[in-house]
Design a protein around this motif. Structure first.
Motif, mmCIF file in Angstrom:
data_model
loop_
_atom_site.group_PDB
_atom_site.id
_atom_site.type_symbol
_atom_site.label_atom_id
_atom_site.label_comp_id
_atom_site.label_asym_id
_atom_site.label_seq_id
_atom_site.Cartn_x
_atom_site.Cartn_y
_atom_site.Cartn_z
ATOM 1 N N GLN A 212 0.812 -1.199 0.000
ATOM 2 C CA GLN A 212 0.000 0.000 0.000
ATOM 3 C C GLN A 212 0.858 1.267 0.000
ATOM 4 N N PHE A 213 0.424 2.239 -0.836
ATOM 5 C CA PHE A 213 1.127 3.511 -0.957
ATOM 6 C C PHE A 213 0.079 4.607 -0.878
ATOM 7 N N ILE A 214 0.274 5.572 0.001
ATOM 8 C CA ILE A 214 -0.723 6.615 0.236
ATOM 9 C C ILE A 214 -0.122 7.989 -0.083
ATOM 10 N N LEU A 215 -0.878 8.812 -0.788
ATOM 11 C CA LEU A 215 -0.476 10.192 -1.089
ATOM 12 C C LEU A 215 -1.433 11.117 -0.366
ATOM 13 N N SER A 216 -0.922 12.114 0.337
ATOM 14 C CA SER A 216 -1.819 12.947 1.131
ATOM 15 C C SER A 216 -1.296 14.363 1.289
ATOM 16 N N THR A 217 -2.214 15.221 1.729
ATOM 17 C CA THR A 217 -1.880 16.566 2.142
ATOM 18 C C THR A 217 -2.952 17.036 3.106
ATOM 19 N N GLU A 218 -2.606 17.956 3.985
ATOM 20 C CA GLU A 218 -3.588 18.477 4.926
ATOM 21 C C GLU A 218 -4.356 19.647 4.335
ATOM 22 N N LYS A 219 -3.731 20.339 3.358
ATOM 23 C CA LYS A 219 -4.378 21.518 2.763
ATOM 24 C C LYS A 219 -4.142 21.518 1.261
ATOM 25 N N LEU A 220 -5.202 21.300 0.514
ATOM 26 C CA LEU A 220 -5.096 21.295 -0.940
ATOM 27 C C LEU A 220 -4.963 22.705 -1.501
ATOM 28 N N LEU A 221 -4.196 22.794 -2.586
ATOM 29 C CA LEU A 221 -4.058 24.027 -3.350
ATOM 30 C C LEU A 221 -4.701 23.827 -4.719
ATOM 31 N N LEU A 222 -5.052 24.918 -5.366
ATOM 32 C CA LEU A 222 -5.609 24.816 -6.719
ATOM 33 C C LEU A 222 -4.635 24.074 -7.635
ATOM 34 N N SER A 223 -3.340 24.305 -7.421
ATOM 35 C CA SER A 223 -2.313 23.710 -8.279
ATOM 36 C C SER A 223 -2.185 22.196 -8.111
ATOM 37 N N HIS A 224 -2.854 21.625 -7.154
ATOM 38 C CA HIS A 224 -2.821 20.170 -6.972
ATOM 39 C C HIS A 224 -3.753 19.445 -7.936
ATOM 40 N N SER A 225 -4.585 20.179 -8.628
ATOM 41 C CA SER A 225 -5.480 19.535 -9.600
ATOM 42 C C SER A 225 -4.666 18.778 -10.645
ATOM 43 N N GLY A 226 -5.229 17.682 -11.101
ATOM 44 C CA GLY A 226 -4.543 16.917 -12.144
ATOM 45 C C GLY A 226 -4.850 15.439 -12.030
ATOM 46 N N PHE A 227 -3.977 14.669 -12.626
ATOM 47 C CA PHE A 227 -4.147 13.223 -12.712
ATOM 48 C C PHE A 227 -3.002 12.571 -11.947
ATOM 49 N N TYR A 228 -3.350 11.714 -10.988
ATOM 50 C CA TYR A 228 -2.341 11.074 -10.147
ATOM 51 C C TYR A 228 -2.248 9.596 -10.504
ATOM 52 N N LEU A 229 -1.049 9.168 -10.770
ATOM 53 C CA LEU A 229 -0.810 7.784 -11.150
ATOM 54 C C LEU A 229 0.123 7.111 -10.153
ATOM 55 N N CYS A 230 -0.204 5.906 -9.816
ATOM 56 C CA CYS A 230 0.646 5.067 -8.984
ATOM 57 C C CYS A 230 1.266 4.008 -9.894
ATOM 58 N N ALA A 231 2.478 3.601 -9.599
ATOM 59 C CA ALA A 231 3.128 2.571 -10.394
ATOM 60 C C ALA A 231 3.925 1.657 -9.478
ATOM 61 N N TRP A 232 4.229 0.468 -9.999
ATOM 62 C CA TRP A 232 5.079 -0.445 -9.250
ATOM 63 C C TRP A 232 6.095 -1.080 -10.193
ATOM 64 N N SER A 233 7.198 -1.532 -9.608
ATOM 65 C CA SER A 233 8.162 -2.323 -10.374
ATOM 66 C C SER A 233 8.682 -3.416 -9.455
ATOM 67 N N PRO A 234 9.119 -4.528 -10.012
ATOM 68 C CA PRO A 234 9.599 -5.632 -9.184
ATOM 69 C C PRO A 234 10.924 -5.315 -8.480
ATOM 70 N N ASN A 235 11.704 -4.446 -9.096
ATOM 71 C CA ASN A 235 12.955 -4.009 -8.476
ATOM 72 C C ASN A 235 13.452 -2.771 -9.195
ATOM 73 N N ARG A 236 14.555 -2.232 -8.678
ATOM 74 C CA ARG A 236 15.087 -0.983 -9.230
ATOM 75 C C ARG A 236 15.541 -1.201 -10.669
ATOM 76 N N GLY A 237 15.135 -0.298 -11.542
ATOM 77 C CA GLY A 237 15.549 -0.382 -12.935
ATOM 78 C C GLY A 237 14.646 -1.210 -13.811
ATOM 79 N N ALA A 238 13.717 -1.927 -13.207
ATOM 80 C CA ALA A 238 12.822 -2.773 -13.999
ATOM 81 C C ALA A 238 11.655 -1.951 -14.526
ATOM 82 N N GLU A 239 10.898 -2.591 -15.397
ATOM 83 C CA GLU A 239 9.701 -1.981 -15.956
ATOM 84 C C GLU A 239 8.787 -1.460 -14.854
ATOM 85 N N GLN A 240 8.206 -0.276 -15.087
ATOM 86 C CA GLN A 240 7.196 0.228 -14.159
ATOM 87 C C GLN A 240 5.821 -0.002 -14.763
#
Lengths: 112, 111
Positions: A73-101
């Motif tokens: 599990q990976f969580i992204l957070s903030t206590e106070k949102l700004l207008l500039s935080h609007s957008g598209f948020y993507l999470c990714a994983w890879s099996p190890n460093r340098g591998a495909e995400q």
């Protein structure tokens, strides 16, 4: 097979309100995890990465924070949102460093 | 900091014609290069990864890397309308954990 799930699918929030976005990876132990952000019409930017539980490295400062409370599990957070935080948020994983995400389906955030 | 630039910004090709996309990067120590595709602000789909100079083919997608020229390209053979999407170039440096993206090329394939 590994699956990556992000929640919520979309969110509309007020400026100054808190935010929590989540990402879960199933079918892979000890993945490397990543958060990305893409402003509308903008370039995809990596925000954070984590190689193990409890450890998160920041790549770009956007007044956001990330945590990895569990291996899957990976969580992204903030206590106070700004207008500039609007957008598209993507999470990714890879099996190890340098591998495909491998990317999740994303969360669309609109801050009003 | 790594700068990744893609050209053209948008490209329209006819179905079946070759599509060629370009990507330049600023740091010559970069050693991981990937091409992704994104349909309408959805998740990314990896197309091809290349790590050494030369060519790498994955189905209809071929990447060419020339690190001396700081250039990597993507060629799409026999593109279909379903290939219409934004194509993103991603570059990583020696620490591997940070991926830098270009701003993308919007490809439209006309029937």
């Amino acid at each position: 097979a590994q699956t990556i799930h992000q929640w919520p699918v979309a969110e509309i929030k007020a400026v100054g309100s808190p935010l929590s976005l989540g990402c879960t990876i199933k079918g892979k132990s000890s993945p490397n995890l990543y958060w990305y952000w893409q402003a509308t019409g903008g370039t995809l930017q990596q925000l954070f990465y984590s190689i193990t539980v409890g450890q998160v490295e920041s790549v770009v400062q956007l007044n956001l924070s990330a945590s990895r409370p569990k291996d899957d599990q990976f969580i992204l957070s903030t206590e106070k949102l700004l207008l500039s935080h609007s957008g598209f948020y993507l999470c990714a994983w890879s099996p190890n460093r340098g591998a495909e995400q491998y990317f999740g389906p994303g969360t669309r955030l609109t801050v009003l | 900091q790594q700068k990744v630039q893609q050209s053209p910004e948008s490209l329209t090709v006819s179905e079946g014609a070759m599509a060629s996309l370009n990507c330049t990067f600023s740091d010559g120590t970069s050693n991981n290069f990937r091409w992704y595709r994104q349909h309408s602000a959805k998740g990314l789909e990896v197309l091809v990864s290349i790590f050494s100079d030369g060519e790498k083919e994955e189905g209809r997608f071929t990447a060419h890397l020339n690190r001396a020229n700081l250039h990597v390209s993507l060629h799409i053979r026999e593109p279909q309308p379903s290939d219409s999407a934004v194509y993103l170039c991603a570059v990583s440096m020696s620490n591997y954990n940070v991926l830098y993206f270009g701003s993308g090329t919007k490809l439209t394939v006309e029937p």
